[in-house]
Design a protein around this motif. Structure first.
Motif, PDB file in Angstrom:
ATOM      1  N   LEU A 225       2.363   0.065  32.586  1.00 57.39           N
ATOM      2  CA  LEU A 225       3.712   0.431  32.133  1.00 57.39           C
ATOM      3  C   LEU A 225       4.754   0.175  33.208  1.00 57.39           C
ATOM      4  N   VAL A 226       4.322   0.162  34.484  1.00 59.59           N
ATOM      5  CA  VAL A 226       5.297  -0.070  35.554  1.00 59.59           C
ATOM      6  C   VAL A 226       5.905  -1.463  35.457  1.00 59.59           C
ATOM      7  N   ASN A 227       5.219  -2.376  34.785  1.00 60.75           N
ATOM      8  CA  ASN A 227       5.745  -3.736  34.640  1.00 60.75           C
ATOM      9  C   ASN A 227       6.774  -3.845  33.524  1.00 60.75           C
ATOM     10  N   LEU A 228       6.967  -2.761  32.801  1.00 61.17           N
ATOM     11  CA  LEU A 228       7.967  -2.731  31.733  1.00 61.17           C
ATOM     12  C   LEU A 228       9.253  -2.044  32.164  1.00 61.17           C
ATOM     13  N   LEU A 229       9.218  -1.401  33.324  1.00 57.18           N
ATOM     14  CA  LEU A 229      10.340  -0.563  33.740  1.00 57.18           C
ATOM     15  C   LEU A 229      10.891  -1.024  35.079  1.00 57.18           C
ATOM     16  N   PRO A 230      12.226  -1.044  35.229  1.00 54.89           N
ATOM     17  CA  PRO A 230      12.830  -1.448  36.507  1.00 54.89           C
ATOM     18  C   PRO A 230      12.621  -0.395  37.585  1.00 54.89           C
ATOM     19  N   ASP A 231      12.840  -0.795  38.821  1.00 56.79           N
ATOM     20  CA  ASP A 231      12.597   0.086  39.966  1.00 56.79           C
ATOM     21  C   ASP A 231      13.364   1.396  39.878  1.00 56.79           C
ATOM     22  N   ASP A 232      14.647   1.322  39.472  1.00 54.76           N
ATOM     23  CA  ASP A 232      15.449   2.543  39.467  1.00 54.76           C
ATOM     24  C   ASP A 232      14.949   3.545  38.440  1.00 54.76           C
ATOM     25  N   VAL A 233      14.439   3.048  37.320  1.00 50.39           N
ATOM     26  CA  VAL A 233      13.898   3.947  36.296  1.00 50.39           C
ATOM     27  C   VAL A 233      12.621   4.618  36.800  1.00 50.39           C
ATOM     28  N   LEU A 234      11.755   3.828  37.445  1.00 47.62           N
ATOM     29  CA  LEU A 234      10.525   4.397  37.981  1.00 47.62           C
ATOM     30  C   LEU A 234      10.825   5.409  39.088  1.00 47.62           C
ATOM     31  N   ALA A 235      11.736   5.054  39.973  1.00 41.73           N
ATOM     32  CA  ALA A 235      12.072   5.938  41.082  1.00 41.73           C
ATOM     33  C   ALA A 235      12.695   7.246  40.599  1.00 41.73           C
ATOM     34  N   GLY A 236      13.407   7.188  39.487  1.00 40.37           N
ATOM     35  CA  GLY A 236      14.069   8.384  38.973  1.00 40.37           C
ATOM     36  C   GLY A 236      13.271   9.138  37.931  1.00 40.37           C
ATOM     37  N   ASP A 237      12.063   8.675  37.639  1.00 40.23           N
ATOM     38  CA  ASP A 237      11.262   9.328  36.600  1.00 40.23           C
ATOM     39  C   ASP A 237      10.864  10.741  37.026  1.00 40.23           C
ATOM     40  N   ASP A 238      11.173  11.706  36.188  1.00 43.88           N
ATOM     41  CA  ASP A 238      10.843  13.100  36.483  1.00 43.88           C
ATOM     42  C   ASP A 238      10.155  13.759  35.286  1.00 43.88           C
ATOM     43  N   SER A 239       9.333  12.978  34.591  1.00 46.74           N
ATOM     44  CA  SER A 239       8.702  13.475  33.366  1.00 46.74           C
ATOM     45  C   SER A 239       7.905  14.766  33.563  1.00 46.74           C
ATOM     46  N   PRO A 240       7.056  14.884  34.614  1.00 46.86           N
ATOM     47  CA  PRO A 240       6.368  16.173  34.794  1.00 46.86           C
ATOM     48  C   PRO A 240       7.339  17.330  35.009  1.00 46.86           C
ATOM     49  N   GLY A 241       8.457  17.049  35.695  1.00 45.00           N
ATOM     50  CA  GLY A 241       9.457  18.090  35.902  1.00 45.00           C
ATOM     51  C   GLY A 241      10.094  18.542  34.608  1.00 45.00           C
ATOM     52  N   LEU A 242      10.342  17.594  33.691  1.00 39.26           N
ATOM     53  CA  LEU A 242      10.916  17.949  32.397  1.00 39.26           C
ATOM     54  C   LEU A 242       9.951  18.805  31.578  1.00 39.26           C
ATOM     55  N   VAL A 243       8.664  18.458  31.619  1.00 36.19           N
ATOM     56  CA  VAL A 243       7.680  19.252  30.894  1.00 36.19           C
ATOM     57  C   VAL A 243       7.599  20.664  31.476  1.00 36.19           C
ATOM     58  N   ALA A 244       7.598  20.755  32.809  1.00 35.33           N
ATOM     59  CA  ALA A 244       7.556  22.072  33.448  1.00 35.33           C
ATOM     60  C   ALA A 244       8.797  22.887  33.094  1.00 35.33           C
ATOM     61  N   ALA A 245       9.960  22.215  33.067  1.00 29.25           N
ATOM     62  CA  ALA A 245      11.202  22.914  32.714  1.00 29.25           C
ATOM     63  C   ALA A 245      11.162  23.392  31.270  1.00 29.25           C
ATOM     64  N   GLY A 246      10.628  22.551  30.387  1.00 28.40           N
ATOM     65  CA  GLY A 246      10.534  22.936  28.983  1.00 28.40           C
ATOM     66  C   GLY A 246       9.614  24.126  28.777  1.00 28.40           C
ATOM     67  N   LEU A 247       8.461  24.121  29.450  1.00 26.47           N
ATOM     68  CA  LEU A 247       7.539  25.250  29.326  1.00 26.47           C
ATOM     69  C   LEU A 247       8.135  26.521  29.920  1.00 26.47           C
ATOM     70  N   SER A 248       8.857  26.376  31.036  1.00 28.19           N
ATOM     71  CA  SER A 248       9.502  27.540  31.640  1.00 28.19           C
ATOM     72  C   SER A 248      10.537  28.132  30.696  1.00 28.19           C
ATOM     73  N   ALA A 249      11.301  27.251  30.032  1.00 30.96           N
ATOM     74  CA  ALA A 249      12.309  27.726  29.083  1.00 30.96           C
ATOM     75  C   ALA A 249      11.658  28.441  27.905  1.00 30.96           C
ATOM     76  N   LEU A 250      10.549  27.881  27.412  1.00 31.68           N
ATOM     77  CA  LEU A 250       9.844  28.531  26.307  1.00 31.68           C
ATOM     78  C   LEU A 250       9.331  29.906  26.712  1.00 31.68           C
ATOM     79  N   ALA A 255      15.193  28.690  23.724  1.00 33.09           N
ATOM     80  CA  ALA A 255      14.881  27.562  22.853  1.00 33.09           C
ATOM     81  C   ALA A 255      15.798  26.376  23.103  1.00 33.09           C
ATOM     82  N   ASP A 256      17.045  26.615  23.445  1.00 38.14           N
ATOM     83  CA  ASP A 256      18.000  25.520  23.653  1.00 38.14           C
ATOM     84  C   ASP A 256      17.601  24.666  24.851  1.00 38.14           C
ATOM     85  N   ASP A 257      17.288  25.314  25.977  1.00 40.40           N
ATOM     86  CA  ASP A 257      16.886  24.559  27.168  1.00 40.40           C
ATOM     87  C   ASP A 257      15.556  23.845  26.940  1.00 40.40           C
ATOM     88  N   ALA A 258      14.646  24.491  26.220  1.00 36.42           N
ATOM     89  CA  ALA A 258      13.353  23.869  25.925  1.00 36.42           C
ATOM     90  C   ALA A 258      13.543  22.626  25.069  1.00 36.42           C
TER      91      ALA A 258
END
Length: 279
Positions: A225-250, A255-258
């Motif tokens: 998948l890294v070959n489909l995404l530019p450097d800036d997108v990969l460097a800025g990827d925070d997907s685990p952080g978003l999942v952690a934030a969503g679970l924390s909100a839940l 519900a809004d933040d989640a």
């Protein structure tokens, strides 16, 4: 058929997780430098499956034992490929969406039955533990990363390299940490959402993690998948952080933040999935 545009969730186990013969084999395998890295490995896996599928379809072939090898501190860990399962999956996938007459000609019913039995065996955790069916150490997802995988890792565990020809993005963590996150995630999801598909998906992943040695290492690898995404997108990827934030909100009933975290995550990975249609 294994895709090169795929992500991977792997478990590397220490040699003590295997019987004596396997320990000797994997130690020699590593010493001789036979293991490929996670960048080259998927290409070799794909080639092995393609070669096996062209063998006449009289039976599922016996394939050589291969693995990824990881040196973690003073410990040598291995993640076996289980190529026989990959061939079985490919055989079943080859029948999907094909008229029965053509499917039977290409993949005879007797062979499809063998393939189905192999796939069902590894999906049954009880059979794995009770009958010694080889554990599947690597899960594969094409054209994206399953959102449930991000529950198991932390943003701080990211390893990224953007050099030409060696672009990688992965997360590695001790399985004890991955299990704690998984159980915590299941508890939050079950309390907030009940028996929702995402709750069941994370529970399934949690059960899979429980099959392995307690000193194992879990790796979430963005793979091709890294070959489909530019450097800036990969460097800025925070997907685990978003999942952690969503679970924390839940967990605190927000519900809004989640929803905001979930929608941002879905939009990000939907853009990657849409690339499949352009391929």
């Amino acid at each position: 058929m294994p895709s090169l545009f795929a992500s991977y969730l792997r478990v590397y186990e220490p040699l003590t997780a295997f019987d004596r013969d396997r320990q000797v084999f994997w130690r020699k395998y590593a010493r001789e430098g036979r293991a490929l890295g996670p960048v080259e490995g998927p290409v070799r896996q794909r080639s092995a499956v393609l070669e096996a599928l062209g063998a006449g379809w009289t039976r599922l072939p016996d394939l050589p034992d291969e693995a990824y090898v990881l040196q973690w501190g003073d410990s040598l860990l291995v993640c076996p490929w289980n190529l026989r399962l990959r061939v079985a999956e490919a055989a079943l996938n080859a029948r999907d969406g094909v008229p029965s007459v053509l499917a039977d000609a290409f993949v005879p019913p007797v062979l499809a039955g063998q393939a189905k039995a192999i796939v069902e065996d590894w999906r049954s955790g009880a059979k794995v533990l009770e009958h010694g069916v080889p554990r599947v150490h690597e899960q594969i997802a094409t054209w994206g990363v399953p959102l449930r995988w991000f529950v198991f890792v932390d943003l701080e565990e990211r390893e990224i390299e953007l050099a030409s020809g060696r672009r990688t993005l992965r997360y590695r963590t001790e399985i004890s940490k991955a299990r704690r996150r998984a159980h915590r995630g299941v508890a939050v999801l079950r309390k907030s959402l009940g028996d929702a598909p995402i709750t069941e998906a994370v529970e399934e992943g949690t059960r899979w993690l429980e099959e392995f040695h307690p000193r194992s290492i879990v790796e979430l690898d963005y793979g091709g998948l890294v070959n489909l995404l530019p450097d800036d997108v990969l460097a800025g990827d925070d997907s685990p952080g978003l999942v952690a934030a969503g679970l924390s909100a839940l967990s605190r009933g927000d519900a809004d933040d989640a929803s905001a975290a979930y929608e941002k995550l879905v939009d990000r990975w939907r853009a990657v999935q849409l690339l499949e249609r352009c391929n």
